[in-house]
Design a protein around this motif. Sequence first.
Motif, PDB file in Angstrom:
ATOM      1  N   MET A   1       7.483  -0.251 -26.965  1.00 14.58           N
ATOM      2  CA  MET A   1       6.445   0.605 -26.405  1.00 14.58           C
ATOM      3  C   MET A   1       5.506   1.112 -27.501  1.00 14.58           C
ATOM      4  SD  MET A   1       6.861   4.131 -24.379  1.00 14.58           S
ATOM      5  CE  MET A   1       8.174   3.406 -23.417  1.00 14.58           C
ATOM      6  N   SER A   2       4.240   1.169 -27.163  1.00 17.09           N
ATOM      7  CA  SER A   2       3.239   1.562 -28.160  1.00 17.09           C
ATOM      8  C   SER A   2       3.432   3.018 -28.610  1.00 17.09           C
ATOM      9  CB  SER A   2       1.860   1.383 -27.525  1.00 17.09           C
ATOM     10  OG  SER A   2       0.967   2.322 -28.031  1.00 17.09           O
ATOM     11  N   GLU A   3       2.995   3.276 -29.829  1.00 18.60           N
ATOM     12  CA  GLU A   3       3.071   4.632 -30.400  1.00 18.60           C
ATOM     13  C   GLU A   3       1.890   5.469 -29.925  1.00 18.60           C
ATOM     14  OE1 GLU A   3       4.971   6.145 -33.164  1.00 18.60           O
ATOM     15  OE2 GLU A   3       6.457   4.700 -32.471  1.00 18.60           O
ATOM     16  N   TYR A   4       0.812   4.770 -29.522  1.00 17.20           N
ATOM     17  CA  TYR A   4      -0.476   5.461 -29.340  1.00 17.20           C
ATOM     18  C   TYR A   4      -0.770   5.734 -27.872  1.00 17.20           C
ATOM     19  CZ  TYR A   4      -0.550   3.701 -34.021  1.00 17.20           C
ATOM     20  OH  TYR A   4      -0.196   3.433 -35.300  1.00 17.20           O
ATOM     21  N   ILE A   5      -1.706   6.652 -27.655  1.00 22.38           N
ATOM     22  CA  ILE A   5      -2.137   6.957 -26.289  1.00 22.38           C
ATOM     23  C   ILE A   5      -3.545   6.397 -26.104  1.00 22.38           C
ATOM     24  CG2 ILE A   5      -2.892   9.295 -27.016  1.00 22.38           C
ATOM     25  CD1 ILE A   5      -2.146  10.241 -24.164  1.00 22.38           C
ATOM     26  N   THR A   6      -3.735   5.631 -25.034  1.00 21.19           N
ATOM     27  CA  THR A   6      -5.057   5.056 -24.794  1.00 21.19           C
ATOM     28  C   THR A   6      -5.924   6.099 -24.071  1.00 21.19           C
ATOM     29  OG1 THR A   6      -4.436   4.218 -22.636  1.00 21.19           O
ATOM     30  CG2 THR A   6      -4.072   2.730 -24.493  1.00 21.19           C
ATOM     31  N   PRO A   7      -7.248   5.954 -24.153  1.00 15.11           N
ATOM     32  CA  PRO A   7      -8.122   6.904 -23.454  1.00 15.11           C
ATOM     33  C   PRO A   7      -7.836   6.938 -21.955  1.00 15.11           C
ATOM     34  CG  PRO A   7      -9.391   5.548 -24.993  1.00 15.11           C
ATOM     35  CD  PRO A   7      -8.004   4.988 -24.979  1.00 15.11           C
ATOM     36  N   ASP A   8      -7.508   5.769 -21.390  1.00 14.05           N
ATOM     37  CA  ASP A   8      -7.238   5.708 -19.950  1.00 14.05           C
ATOM     38  C   ASP A   8      -6.021   6.568 -19.592  1.00 14.05           C
ATOM     39  OD1 ASP A   8      -7.397   4.746 -17.260  1.00 14.05           O
ATOM     40  OD2 ASP A   8      -5.726   3.378 -17.716  1.00 14.05           O
ATOM     41  N   ILE A   9      -4.944   6.443 -20.365  1.00 12.13           N
ATOM     42  CA  ILE A   9      -3.713   7.195 -20.065  1.00 12.13           C
ATOM     43  C   ILE A   9      -3.949   8.691 -20.282  1.00 12.13           C
ATOM     44  CG2 ILE A   9      -1.302   7.538 -20.785  1.00 12.13           C
ATOM     45  CD1 ILE A   9      -1.737   4.944 -19.218  1.00 12.13           C
ATOM     46  N   ARG A  10      -4.661   9.021 -21.333  1.00 13.33           N
ATOM     47  CA  ARG A  10      -4.975  10.431 -21.584  1.00 13.33           C
ATOM     48  C   ARG A  10      -5.783  11.019 -20.403  1.00 13.33           C
ATOM     49  NH1 ARG A  10      -5.875  13.877 -26.181  1.00 13.33           N
ATOM     50  NH2 ARG A  10      -5.203  12.216 -27.564  1.00 13.33           N
ATOM     51  N   ALA A  11      -6.745  10.247 -19.917  1.00 14.70           N
ATOM     52  CA  ALA A  11      -7.576  10.731 -18.803  1.00 14.70           C
ATOM     53  C   ALA A  11      -6.733  10.889 -17.532  1.00 14.70           C
ATOM     54  CB  ALA A  11      -8.735   9.753 -18.570  1.00 14.70           C
ATOM     55  N   LEU A  12      -5.774   9.976 -17.331  1.00 13.79           N
ATOM     56  CA  LEU A  12      -4.922  10.090 -16.133  1.00 13.79           C
ATOM     57  C   LEU A  12      -4.071  11.355 -16.196  1.00 13.79           C
ATOM     58  CD1 LEU A  12      -3.738   6.381 -15.598  1.00 13.79           C
ATOM     59  CD2 LEU A  12      -5.313   7.702 -14.157  1.00 13.79           C
ATOM     60  N   ILE A  13      -3.525  11.645 -17.378  1.00 14.28           N
ATOM     61  CA  ILE A  13      -2.695  12.853 -17.531  1.00 14.28           C
ATOM     62  C   ILE A  13      -3.553  14.108 -17.321  1.00 14.28           C
ATOM     63  CG2 ILE A  13      -1.295  14.188 -19.170  1.00 14.28           C
ATOM     64  CD1 ILE A  13      -0.335  11.517 -20.356  1.00 14.28           C
ATOM     65  N   ASP A  14      -4.761  14.088 -17.866  1.00  8.99           N
ATOM     66  CA  ASP A  14      -5.654  15.241 -17.684  1.00  8.99           C
ATOM     67  C   ASP A  14      -5.960  15.464 -16.201  1.00  8.99           C
ATOM     68  OD1 ASP A  14      -5.765  15.660 -20.383  1.00  8.99           O
ATOM     69  OD2 ASP A  14      -7.700  14.670 -20.687  1.00  8.99           O
ATOM     70  N   ARG A  15      -6.222  14.356 -15.512  1.00 10.82           N
ATOM     71  CA  ARG A  15      -6.589  14.490 -14.094  1.00 10.82           C
ATOM     72  C   ARG A  15      -5.395  14.920 -13.246  1.00 10.82           C
ATOM     73  NH1 ARG A  15      -7.955  11.332 -10.139  1.00 10.82           N
ATOM     74  NH2 ARG A  15      -7.843   9.373 -11.262  1.00 10.82           N
ATOM     75  N   LEU A  16      -4.212  14.420 -13.615  1.00  8.17           N
ATOM     76  CA  LEU A  16      -3.007  14.839 -12.887  1.00  8.17           C
ATOM     77  C   LEU A  16      -2.825  16.350 -13.045  1.00  8.17           C
ATOM     78  CD1 LEU A  16      -0.466  14.092 -11.290  1.00  8.17           C
ATOM     79  CD2 LEU A  16       0.688  13.600 -13.441  1.00  8.17           C
ATOM     80  N   GLU A  17      -3.082  16.847 -14.230  1.00  5.99           N
ATOM     81  CA  GLU A  17      -2.953  18.295 -14.449  1.00  5.99           C
ATOM     82  C   GLU A  17      -3.974  19.068 -13.602  1.00  5.99           C
ATOM     83  OE1 GLU A  17      -4.170  19.741 -18.262  1.00  5.99           O
ATOM     84  OE2 GLU A  17      -2.912  21.515 -18.108  1.00  5.99           O
ATOM     85  N   GLN A  18      -5.194  18.541 -13.546  1.00  9.89           N
ATOM     86  CA  GLN A  18      -6.240  19.275 -12.818  1.00  9.89           C
ATOM     87  C   GLN A  18      -6.061  19.179 -11.305  1.00  9.89           C
ATOM     88  OE1 GLN A  18      -9.634  17.327 -14.487  1.00  9.89           O
ATOM     89  NE2 GLN A  18      -9.199  18.232 -16.477  1.00  9.89           N
ATOM     90  N   GLU A  19      -5.694  17.989 -10.830  1.00  5.36           N
ATOM     91  CA  GLU A  19      -5.723  17.757  -9.381  1.00  5.36           C
ATOM     92  C   GLU A  19      -4.334  17.652  -8.759  1.00  5.36           C
ATOM     93  OE1 GLU A  19      -8.336  14.415  -8.680  1.00  5.36           O
ATOM     94  OE2 GLU A  19      -9.891  15.288  -9.943  1.00  5.36           O
ATOM     95  N   GLN A  20      -3.302  17.617  -9.588  1.00  5.92           N
ATOM     96  CA  GLN A  20      -1.902  17.462  -9.130  1.00  5.92           C
ATOM     97  C   GLN A  20      -1.658  16.193  -8.315  1.00  5.92           C
ATOM     98  OE1 GLN A  20      -2.823  21.217  -8.025  1.00  5.92           O
ATOM     99  NE2 GLN A  20      -2.905  21.199 -10.267  1.00  5.92           N
ATOM    100  N   LEU A  21      -2.533  15.221  -8.451  1.00  4.67           N
ATOM    101  CA  LEU A  21      -2.326  13.980  -7.709  1.00  4.67           C
ATOM    102  C   LEU A  21      -3.108  12.844  -8.329  1.00  4.67           C
ATOM    103  CD1 LEU A  21      -0.921  12.795  -5.199  1.00  4.67           C
ATOM    104  CD2 LEU A  21      -2.960  13.329  -3.877  1.00  4.67           C
ATOM    105  N   LEU A  22      -2.530  11.641  -8.238  1.00  7.20           N
ATOM    106  CA  LEU A  22      -3.238  10.415  -8.597  1.00  7.20           C
ATOM    107  C   LEU A  22      -3.043   9.445  -7.444  1.00  7.20           C
ATOM    108  CD1 LEU A  22      -1.992   9.942 -12.316  1.00  7.20           C
ATOM    109  CD2 LEU A  22      -4.197  10.877 -11.582  1.00  7.20           C
ATOM    110  N   THR A  23      -3.777   8.348  -7.461  1.00  8.88           N
ATOM    111  CA  THR A  23      -3.539   7.330  -6.439  1.00  8.88           C
ATOM    112  C   THR A  23      -2.299   6.515  -6.850  1.00  8.88           C
ATOM    113  OG1 THR A  23      -4.810   5.646  -7.580  1.00  8.88           O
ATOM    114  CG2 THR A  23      -6.034   7.087  -6.072  1.00  8.88           C
TER     115      THR A  23
END
Length: 356
Positions: A1-23
């Motif tokens: 598994m990669s050591e790094y966080i991609t912008p996409d994954i970071r954005a998903l985590i941010d949005r999950l925090e804000q909206e409490q839901l993802l698709t």
Amino acid sequence: MSEYITPDIRALIDRLEQEQLLTKDEFVRLISGRSKAASEYLFEKAQRIRQRIYGQDVYIRGLIEFTNYCRNDCYYCGIRRSNEKAERYRLTQAQILNCCRLGYQLGFRTFVLQGGEDAVCSDVWMSDLIRQIKREFPDCALTLSVGERCRDTYQTWFDAGADRYLLRHETADDAHYRKLHPAGLSLENRKRCLYDLKDIGYQTGSGFMVGSPYQTADCLAQDLLFLHKLHPEMVGIGPFIPHHDTPFADQTAGTLELTLFLLGILRLMLPNALLPATTALGTISPRGRELGLLAGANVVMPNLSPSGVRKKYLLYDNKICTGDEAAECRLCLENRIRSVGYEIAVSRGDYRPGSP
Ligand code: SAM
């Protein structure tokens, strides 16, 4: 598994925090694209949310595994009906009350009665037990975890005084459910039970095993969406661990890493949820429960069952704490919880509703 966080994954985590839901697709992407840095980013947020709502408190639940007789035959479970090597036991009401007395002295204000689906523990027997416990310990919460029953039975036990009910949905994917259970058990009925429990007024807990055989990221995404819809007060997740006398004896166990990542996701998705750091997590890794608390969990459920029967409630291999006395478990946990900066709360530890 990669050591790094991609912008996409970071954005998903941010949005999950804000909206409490993802698709569903986004949950799949988040789970499949996780990395060490993504976990750290997620756990930092999860801890902040958990501390905002529950402070430094960790709630303890005294678990009483009162019967290992079970009419069901779930392929993963060590107390399944077909396991003829399981040494069966059933505690008497007097023994269960003694466990509660000891637990009360040790600071427990929630008792969890868990068992297989044992026909001898009839509706009347359970109601009688619930009334005795609530009469003697009116300041304690009582949680039941005894499987699938009809709505009338759940209502009777609620009327007798039970406060909470734990029933993991196990998997929200129908085809996956059928790979884990024999015909006769259905996801549809499991869900029906959960909605009945909520409707009756129980604080309800659901959840699933992480890394169960045939589980995919898609299944996990469905689990998360189902939990979001059900909105339970408690969510129990722990790694699947094989048991040597089951059809899944040779399957691989779930991992610490994925279980922790999912705990972090759950804290962001259901900020107010009561999330246990489970015994199974402590079984696959010596510091599993402490790491669970650092990933967003806020509950632990030490064993209050008499030490003589603990080894017989073997759902999976190498289960921890089966040789200890209740007081030892309590002390050991207190030290573990302190080691990560949290404190045991001597209270019922009810769900705290409210906006995130
Ligand atoms: N009979 C009740 C029920 O069905 O909810 C409660 C007892 S059941 C043994 C409690 C939970 O143990 C299950 O919901 C399942 O997720 C978990 N479990 C069973 N076998 C397991 C295994 N091999 N590894 C990890 N967890 C397991």
